[in-house]
Design an enzyme around this catalytic site. Structure first.
Site, PDB file in Angstrom:
ATOM      1  N   ASN A 434       0.903  -1.128  -0.115  1.00 12.27           N
ATOM      2  CA  ASN A 434       0.090   0.095  -0.138  1.00 12.27           C
ATOM      3  C   ASN A 434       0.797   1.207   0.086  1.00 12.27           C
ATOM      4  O   ASN A 434       0.917   1.855  -1.123  1.00 12.27           O
ATOM      5  CB  ASN A 434      -0.925  -0.115   1.257  1.00 12.27           C
ATOM      6  CG  ASN A 434      -2.170   1.078   1.103  1.00 12.27           C
ATOM      7  OD1 ASN A 434      -1.903   1.911   0.256  1.00 12.27           O
ATOM      8  ND2 ASN A 434      -3.050   1.027   1.986  1.00 12.27           N
ATOM      9  N   ASP A 435       1.431   1.598   1.273  1.00  7.14           N
ATOM     10  CA  ASP A 435       2.284   2.686   1.104  1.00  7.14           C
ATOM     11  C   ASP A 435       3.389   2.691  -0.101  1.00  7.14           C
ATOM     12  O   ASP A 435       3.688   4.016  -0.435  1.00  7.14           O
ATOM     13  CB  ASP A 435       3.010   2.759   2.644  1.00  7.14           C
ATOM     14  CG  ASP A 435       1.937   2.929   3.662  1.00  7.14           C
ATOM     15  OD1 ASP A 435       1.043   3.612   3.310  1.00  7.14           O
ATOM     16  OD2 ASP A 435       2.679   2.665   4.850  1.00  7.14           O
ATOM     17  N   VAL A 436       4.182   1.769  -0.195  1.00  2.00           N
ATOM     18  CA  VAL A 436       5.036   1.681  -1.473  1.00  2.00           C
ATOM     19  C   VAL A 436       4.629   1.967  -2.841  1.00  2.00           C
ATOM     20  O   VAL A 436       5.327   2.215  -3.647  1.00  2.00           O
ATOM     21  CB  VAL A 436       5.798   0.506  -1.401  1.00  2.00           C
ATOM     22  CG1 VAL A 436       6.600   0.110  -0.105  1.00  2.00           C
ATOM     23  CG2 VAL A 436       4.989  -0.782  -1.691  1.00  2.00           C
TER      24      VAL A 436
END
Lengths: 508, 94
Positions: A434-436
């Site tokens: 997600n964050d990446v």
């Protein structure tokens, strides 16, 4: 000279053979004197062991040479252990062999049984054992300094050895208790969210200062005999406590840094004990492991665009997830896709890039994912895997899981090698990350992940995003614009089940 | 050996470690951690010394305990690294 040769080895085998032939003559020379000054052959044997450890790491520069590297490591360890056993008068060889057998069997069984997804926990557990062993060795040296040859003429432990033992026991104890906490968090016995004590920075700095102060006092104190004084024990106890305090405020997403950092500490602890014993094998290894862990920590921090200090200070994810709820609740339109849609679109595509994350590990979806990749390749689709340095819970975590599922390593690419390809890619398939892939890292200066290098999945023609539900956000607790893009289809399900459904649909 | 020679070895080894570790491919960072774990258990040398000379029984048993822990790490670390490395395969060329 040996070190110089090891840095630039074209023919490690020839070098190893030469080293072996030097070793064979060691025991004969070494068995002469025990109390006498150490024979140069003994020191040479330890040096050779150290060089083998360098070769072990050197082998990891590519998967082809990695297995011979691991063998070099084993040879080095055998040389170090056998040299030690041969050059000391050992009354209780049976006890020692039993101890090695108990530990060896336990270690071997664990290594065979452990699931690849549980590798971060295992590494944390192993770190804790190195730390504990260092503490025990330091305590033994304190109780029986004569065996370690660190007494001066007055029967006092040498001042320089006291510093080394103090540092060794402190770093070892921090490694132990810190790794135990890291293990509990990674293994899910303890919540992965940061635990914040009030005034923790003051407490931590105070305890650290106290430990250093006590090491200094111990060095000059008159109670320098074997097992004398309470300072050494106090250093040990305080260090166990600070290891615990340092790791509890650090959240799950920062675990790759923590595991790398503890790896580094275990090396420095071994090096400190190597100084006490004047043992080159331990010093070389300690320095190697210490720098290895430090470099990995640096790589991880850089991949998150965070400073080492801010990771160590802890608390990441705690503030954002409590404050970010309001922003995430804004209703924005998004599209839901199905396994049929995904199978159909990917079959038609020319190229697919798969971006795995920790969610894939949790769902154990790597085998199904490889099956999907194989079916797509049969349809003539180019399939590549893109791995972010901090995907998962430890450096290289995703690579191992994909390798376990038989994904060839030349289909797996690092961030900087593949990121430019997204703009020419038909489908970006995000599973458990997600964050990446959050473009806010590139555009939104107020985002907690701003500046972190991310995959440009927003440039792909179509994006499939596997996620359990729309409610949850990444570890950083920030919303992700990729969810709401026109070309994005959300596949809301358990990652493994969804991939299996896609595989079924591809089979038709 | 005097302190300065030991320190020299240590400093040089730090530099060797720095360059060798940067050359490790990121795909093998997990095996790197596992194998560094195994080799840092060379601390077993200290544990053996402590358990061999039985002047202080407490020190001896602390040493033996350290031998057990280090052995878990040595055998476990190398075995798990071997297991991981065996999984890294190249694409089959037809």
């Amino acid at each position: 000279m040996a070190l110089g040769a090891a840095m630039n080895i074209n023919r490690p085998l020839a070098f190893a053979a030469a080293a072996c032939s030097a070793l064979t003559s060691v025991p004969a020379f070494a068995s002469g004197g025990d109390a006498a000054p150490v024979s140069p052959w003994v020191s040479l044997a330890y040096l050779v062991a150290g060089v083998f450890f360098i070769l072990a790491l050197r082998g990891l520069s590519s998967p082809e040479t990695s297995r011979s590297g691991n063998r070099f490591g084993m040879i080095g360890m055998a040389i170090a252990v056998i040299t030690t056993l041969l050059t000391h008068e050992i009354a209780n060889i049976a006890e020692i062999l039993i101890a090695i057998a108990i530990g060896g069997v336990a270690g071997f069984v664990i290594a065979r049984k452990i699931k690849m997804t549980d590798m971060p926990q295992l590494v944390a557990a192993f770190h804790s054992l190195v730390g504990l062993a260092a503490v025990l060795v330091a305590l033994a040296a304190w109780l029986n300094p004569e065996a370690f040859g660190i007494l001066d003429a007055n029967g006092q432990i040498l001042a320089v050895s006291r510093v080394e033992m103090g540092l060794g026991v402190a770093i070892g104890a921090i490694t132990f208790s810190g790794s135990v906490i890291a293990f509990l968090k990674l293994n899910g016995n303890m919540s992965g969210s940061p635990i914040m004590l009030p005034g923790r920075h003051v407490i931590n700095l105070g305890v650290l200062a106290a430990i250093l102060g006590m090491i200094a006092v111990y060095t000059v104190s008159p109670d320098g005999g074997a097992g004398e004084g309470w300072l050494f024990l106090a250093i040990t106890v305080l260090s166990f406590i600070i290891g615990f305090l340092l790791i509890i405020p650090i959240g799950g997403a920062d675990m790759p840094v923590v595991v790398s950092m503890l790896n580094s500490y275990s090396g420095w602890a071994a090096a400190a004990m190597g100084f006490t014993l004047s043992n080159t094998a331990m010093i070389i290894t300690g320095a190697l492991v210490g720098s290895s862990g430090a470099i990995l920590s640096y790589i991880m921090c850089k991949a998150m665009n965070r400073s080492f200090i801010s990771v160590i200070a802890g608390g990441f994810g705690a503030e954002a997830s409590s404050g970010g709820d309001g922003a995430a609740k804004v209703d924005r339109p998004w599209k839901r896709g199905s396994a049929e849609d995904a199978a159909y679109m990917m079959k038609q595509a020319e190229s697919v890039i798969i971006v795995p994350g920790y969610g894939m590990a949790v769902a154990q979806a790597q085998h199904a994912l490889r099956e999907m990749g194989d079916l797509l390749k049969k349809e003539g689709v180019s399939v590549k895997y893109a791995i972010h340095p901090v995907a998962g819970r430890m450096p290289g975590h995703m690579n191992v899981l994909l390798a376990e599922a038989n994904v060839p390593y030349d289909e797996v690419f690092e961030l900087e090698d593949i990121n430019s390809e997204f703009s020419q890619t038909d489908v970006a398939f995000i599973i458990g990350a997600n964050d990446v892939v959050n473009p806010a890292a590139k555009t939104d200066k107020s985002s907690p992940i701003y500046g972190m290098p991310v995959f440009d999945v927003d440039k792909a023609k179509t994006v499939f995003f596997i996620k359990r539900s729309m409610g949850g956000v990444g570890y950083a607790g920030v919303d992700n614009d990729v969810f709401y893009m026109d070309q994005t289809m959300m596949l809301l399900a358990d990652a493994k089940k969804m991939v299996e459904d896609i595989v079924k649909n591809l089979g038709h | 050996m005097d302190f300065i020679s030991i320190l020299s070895i240590f400093v040089m080894a730090c530099f060797v470690g720095y360059y060798v570790v940067w050359s490790v491919t990121p795909a093998l960072h997990t095996p790197l951690m596992a194998v560094t774990n195994a080799i840092s258990s060379v601390i077993i040398v200290g544990a053996l010394v402590a358990s061999a000379e039985a002047i202080s029984p407490v020190a001896k048993y602390l040493g033996l305990l350290a031998v057990v822990f280090a052995a878990v790490n040595i055998f476990g670390g190398f075995a798990v690294t071997e297991r991981m490395l065996a999984m890294y395969k190249k694409k089959e060329r037809k």
